[in-house]
Design an enzyme around this catalytic site. Structure first.
Site, PDB file in Angstrom:
ATOM      1  N   LYS A  30       0.837  -1.212   0.000  1.00 36.49           N
ATOM      2  CA  LYS A  30       0.000   0.000   0.000  1.00 36.49           C
ATOM      3  C   LYS A  30       0.867   1.255   0.000  1.00 36.49           C
ATOM      4  O   LYS A  30       1.593   1.520   0.954  1.00 36.49           O
ATOM      5  CB  LYS A  30      -0.887   0.052   1.243  1.00 36.49           C
ATOM      6  CG  LYS A  30      -1.867   1.228   1.158  1.00 36.49           C
ATOM      7  CD  LYS A  30      -2.494   1.569   2.495  1.00 36.49           C
ATOM      8  CE  LYS A  30      -1.802   2.673   3.231  1.00 36.49           C
ATOM      9  NZ  LYS A  30      -1.877   4.000   2.617  1.00 36.49           N
ATOM     10  N   GLU A  57      10.890  15.317  15.283  1.00 34.34           N
ATOM     11  CA  GLU A  57      11.058  15.286  13.825  1.00 34.34           C
ATOM     12  C   GLU A  57      10.096  16.288  13.179  1.00 34.34           C
ATOM     13  O   GLU A  57       8.897  16.239  13.415  1.00 34.34           O
ATOM     14  CB  GLU A  57      10.759  13.880  13.307  1.00 34.34           C
ATOM     15  CG  GLU A  57      11.051  13.739  11.832  1.00 34.34           C
ATOM     16  CD  GLU A  57      10.706  12.359  11.285  1.00 34.34           C
ATOM     17  OE1 GLU A  57       9.644  11.832  11.621  1.00 34.34           O
ATOM     18  OE2 GLU A  57      11.515  11.834  10.506  1.00 34.34           O
ATOM     19  N   GLU A  86      10.753   0.841   9.752  1.00 37.84           N
ATOM     20  CA  GLU A  86      11.699   1.927   9.425  1.00 37.84           C
ATOM     21  C   GLU A  86      10.973   3.215   9.749  1.00 37.84           C
ATOM     22  O   GLU A  86      10.034   3.588   9.050  1.00 37.84           O
ATOM     23  CB  GLU A  86      12.039   1.910   7.932  1.00 37.84           C
ATOM     24  CG  GLU A  86      12.610   0.607   7.426  1.00 37.84           C
ATOM     25  CD  GLU A  86      14.124   0.530   7.565  1.00 37.84           C
ATOM     26  OE1 GLU A  86      14.715   1.417   8.206  1.00 37.84           O
ATOM     27  OE2 GLU A  86      14.698  -0.431   7.042  1.00 37.84           O
ATOM     28  N   CYS A 118      13.616  10.786   6.058  1.00 34.50           N
ATOM     29  CA  CYS A 118      13.723  10.249   7.418  1.00 34.50           C
ATOM     30  C   CYS A 118      15.129  10.437   7.971  1.00 34.50           C
ATOM     31  O   CYS A 118      15.316  10.641   9.152  1.00 34.50           O
ATOM     32  CB  CYS A 118      13.356   8.784   7.400  1.00 34.50           C
ATOM     33  SG  CYS A 118      14.243   7.894   6.116  1.00 34.50           S
TER      34      CYS A 118
HETATM   35  P1  NAP Z   1       2.765   7.697   8.331  1.00 35.39           P
HETATM   36  O1  NAP Z   1       1.707   8.663   8.583  1.00 35.39           O
HETATM   37  O2  NAP Z   1       3.218   6.828   9.441  1.00 35.39           O
HETATM   38  O3  NAP Z   1       2.272   6.804   7.105  1.00 35.39           O
HETATM   39  C1  NAP Z   1       3.037   5.769   6.539  1.00 35.39           C
HETATM   40  C2  NAP Z   1       2.111   4.783   5.866  1.00 35.39           C
HETATM   41  O4  NAP Z   1       1.312   4.123   6.850  1.00 35.39           O
HETATM   42  C3  NAP Z   1       1.138   5.426   4.897  1.00 35.39           C
HETATM   43  O5  NAP Z   1       0.937   4.550   3.813  1.00 35.39           O
HETATM   44  C4  NAP Z   1      -0.092   5.559   5.761  1.00 35.39           C
HETATM   45  O6  NAP Z   1      -1.268   5.712   5.029  1.00 35.39           O
HETATM   46  C5  NAP Z   1      -0.056   4.275   6.548  1.00 35.39           C
HETATM   47  N1  NAP Z   1      -0.816   4.285   7.803  1.00 35.39           N
HETATM   48  C6  NAP Z   1      -1.327   5.344   8.486  1.00 35.39           C
HETATM   49  N2  NAP Z   1      -1.946   4.922   9.606  1.00 35.39           N
HETATM   50  C7  NAP Z   1      -1.826   3.575   9.641  1.00 35.39           C
HETATM   51  C8  NAP Z   1      -2.245   2.562  10.567  1.00 35.39           C
HETATM   52  N3  NAP Z   1      -2.897   2.849  11.686  1.00 35.39           N
HETATM   53  N4  NAP Z   1      -1.924   1.279  10.294  1.00 35.39           N
HETATM   54  C9  NAP Z   1      -1.228   0.956   9.185  1.00 35.39           C
HETATM   55  N5  NAP Z   1      -0.822   1.861   8.270  1.00 35.39           N
HETATM   56  C10 NAP Z   1      -1.094   3.159   8.491  1.00 35.39           C
HETATM   57  O7  NAP Z   1       4.074   8.375   7.781  1.00 35.39           O
HETATM   58  P2  NAP Z   1       4.166   9.431   6.621  1.00 35.39           P
HETATM   59  O8  NAP Z   1       3.703  10.729   7.186  1.00 35.39           O
HETATM   60  O9  NAP Z   1       3.526   8.907   5.389  1.00 35.39           O
HETATM   61  O10 NAP Z   1       5.739   9.462   6.342  1.00 35.39           O
HETATM   62  C11 NAP Z   1       6.611  10.248   7.066  1.00 35.39           C
HETATM   63  C12 NAP Z   1       7.321   9.424   8.137  1.00 35.39           C
HETATM   64  O11 NAP Z   1       7.981   8.318   7.549  1.00 35.39           O
HETATM   65  C13 NAP Z   1       8.394  10.223   8.819  1.00 35.39           C
HETATM   66  O12 NAP Z   1       8.317  10.039  10.203  1.00 35.39           O
HETATM   67  C14 NAP Z   1       9.682   9.622   8.272  1.00 35.39           C
HETATM   68  O13 NAP Z   1      10.788   9.766   9.086  1.00 35.39           O
HETATM   69  C15 NAP Z   1       9.297   8.221   8.058  1.00 35.39           C
HETATM   70  N6  NAP Z   1      10.180   7.574   7.091  1.00 35.39           N
HETATM   71  C16 NAP Z   1      11.103   6.662   7.547  1.00 35.39           C
HETATM   72  C17 NAP Z   1      11.972   6.039   6.667  1.00 35.39           C
HETATM   73  C18 NAP Z   1      12.974   5.048   7.154  1.00 35.39           C
HETATM   74  O14 NAP Z   1      13.522   4.323   6.340  1.00 35.39           O
HETATM   75  N7  NAP Z   1      13.247   4.953   8.429  1.00 35.39           N
HETATM   76  C19 NAP Z   1      11.902   6.326   5.303  1.00 35.39           C
HETATM   77  C20 NAP Z   1      10.956   7.256   4.867  1.00 35.39           C
HETATM   78  C21 NAP Z   1      10.096   7.859   5.782  1.00 35.39           C
HETATM   79  P3  NAP Z   1      -1.718   7.218   4.651  1.00 35.39           P
HETATM   80  O15 NAP Z   1      -0.671   7.763   3.773  1.00 35.39           O
HETATM   81  O16 NAP Z   1      -2.960   7.083   3.938  1.00 35.39           O
HETATM   82  O17 NAP Z   1      -1.845   7.947   5.954  1.00 35.39           O
END
Ligand code: NAP
Ligand code: MG
Length: 492
Positions: A197, A402, A271, A305
């Protein structure tokens, strides 16, 4: 060119000396008006009957609408993945599996320009980055893991590596195609099938990848790509017939997922977020380091990230570094992501822009000194000027939390021990950077930094051969390299 106050050369975009626009053509990007779910090798209407819009954050215009998968759609995708695992993919000789993965890599290369344009349209990142980083590195991940598929016995000698089964994969919006490649390529190479997804705001390149997967004649059901929001992700996490969850996203959602899989047999890798320290010693080549700091935090609007969001400067070079950083900030071009001159594109969504504005206010309230470049911003779309904060405390929220935007905090230090302690003092531990001329300092720091990746005299370099992942609240498990294989295998 105009002379800035401090006598250094400065680009002035209000004069005839600014760069002329050099936009990449949109005509190569074939975007359908509506996308269904990619399940069992076909695009299928969602059982939910619902769709949602995806927009271009640089113009706020609708690009397309995509299906909003519900739990019944997730179930359909998982069933397809299970059947494909049992009947075809799990049984296929590894060298045959490798050919499909290799073919997907080649097809991404062939359509690289189209992928780059769509990535920039849907997510807001500068075309220079999607063209030079996201798309080629995504293809490289498929090439790299295609090579491992028939060599797993050598990767894990005497360990009899076996696939896990069906992998549920959930990815964020900052590197949509690249994250899909990080997830899908190792899963396929190790013989697993996939339900993936993409994030709600950036579904299009994953759907384009679905088209490639269809054209590659990968057996139906081996990769299923379903779109939706958080609830769709939760339905994947909670599905009882999934063997492994691979999640990249925020620490908050990572914690929810960890709780949800506790007590089940699902394997999990997370991650999560980061708050990387980028450290400049006084013996560093300062101009190079400043360029690296700029790349470390302003690259991809700070939606990284592993962004080097906390800068530590050795006290004796503080004034010089700040002056050079500010000068460089003034030359950064913020604007149309499709323009090849653009350094900083659009913030991915209105919501994310509001989050960043909230942190800018917090920083000012905390007494930090804010500096923003004076560049003009487009009238429409979500844009933020590159920002840096000085006079911050280790306990400031802008230092500890962050922000995920083009915002840098700057602190000083005197000794190695002091900077190691400060750098490690956050809940995160994903990455870090060290700038120095001394090899011994690099070794000293890299062994003491609690960070999954430490770059020395460079920053934000990615390669499929090197593992990536975090400590502490940045998650666990590694992606990339040989380590990335073991996350999808039982090795006993
Ligand atoms: P997010 O809100 O956690 O969303 C990530 C994914 O999870 C999206 O596809 C999201 O869908 C989905 N999601 C949301 N709520 C969920 C739930 N309760 N259960 C399962 N899946 C769920 O993160 P983001 O705002 O998209 O991305 C930014 C974050 O990603 C930052 O904190 C960044 O540091 C982190 N990141 C980490 C890495 C790494 O390798 N460590 C790499 C890239 C990004 P929706 O989009 O529809 O909400
Ligand atoms: Mg979008």
């Amino acid at each position: 060119m105009a002379k800035a106050k401090n006598n250094t050369l400065k680009l002035n975009f209000d004069t005839k000396w600014g760069y002329s626009p050099a936009p990449e053509s949109k005509s190569i990007a074939k975007i359908e008006a509506k996308y269904d779910l990619f399940i069992n090798g076909k695009f299928e209407k969602p059982l939910s009957k619902k769709y949602f819009d995806t927009i271009n954050p640089a113009t706020e215009e609708k690009l397309s609408e995509v299906a909003d998968a519900n739990a019944a759609d997730v179930d359909k995708a998982v069933k397809a993945a299970r059947i494909a695992y049992n009947n075809v993919w799990g049984k296929m000789p590894a060298k045959e599996r490798a050919k499909y993965i290799y073919r997907i890599a080649r097809m991404i290369q062939e359509r690289a320009r189209e992928f780059a344009v769509i990535e920039s349209l849907d997510g807001g990142k500068p075309i220079r980055e999607s063209r030079d980083i996201d798309v080629p590195v995504a293809a490289n991940h498929f090439f790299y893991y295609a090579g491992w598929a028939d060599k797993l016995q050598y990767a894990f000698p005497n360990r009899n590596p076996k696939p896990l089964g069906v992998a549920g994969q959930i990815i964020p919006w900052n590197f949509p195609l690249l994250m899909a490649a990080w997830k899908i390529a190792p899963a396929l190479a190790t013989g697993n099938t996939v339900v993936l997804k993409p994030a709600e705001t950036t579904p299009l390149t994953a759907l384009k990848l679905a088209e490639i997967i269809q054209e590659s004649e990968l057996p139906a059901g081996v990769v299923n790509i379903i779109t939706g929001a958080g609830a769709t992700g939760a339905a994947i996490v909670n599905h009882s017939d999934i063997n492994k969850i691979a999640f990249t996203g925020s620490t908050d959602v990572g914690k929810i997922i960890q709780r949800a899989v506790a007590g089940t047999n699902k394997k999990i890798t997370l991650e999560l977020g980061g708050k990387a320290a980028n450290i400049i010693f006084d013996d560093a080549p300062i101009d190079q380091a400043v360029e690296g700091i700029i790349n470390g935090i302003y690259f991809n609007q700070g939606h990284v990230c592993c962004a080097g969001s906390r800068l530590f400067v050795q006290e004796s070079v503080f004034d010089e570094v700040i002056r050079k950083l500010k000068d460089r900030l003034e030359t950064l071009i913020v604007g149309d992501p499709l323009d090849k001159n653009t350094d900083i594109g659009a913030i991915n969504s209105k919501q994310q822009m509001e989050t960043i504005h909230k942190y800018l206010k917090i920083g000012e309230k905390e007494g930090a000194e804010m500096y923003q470049s004076n560049c003009p911003l487009p009238k429409k779309g979500y844009f933020i000027r590159p920002t840096l904060f000085t006079n911050v405390a280790q306990s400031s929220r802008i230092v500890q939390e962050e922000i995920f935007g083009p915002v840098l905090t700057v602190q000083t230090f005197r000794t190695d021990d002091e900077v190691i302690e400060k750098a490690n003092n956050t809940p995160f531990g994903l990455s870090a950077g060290v700038w120095t001329d001394k090899g011994s300092k690099i070794f000293n720091l890299t062994t003491k930094m609690r960070a999954g990746v430490v770059w020395a005299n460079t920053y934000n370099k990615f390669d499929p051969t090197s593992p990536f992942g975090g400590y502490k609240e940045s998650g666990f498990g590694r992606e990339g390299g040989l380590h990335g294989l073991s996350a999808y295998l039982n090795v006993h």
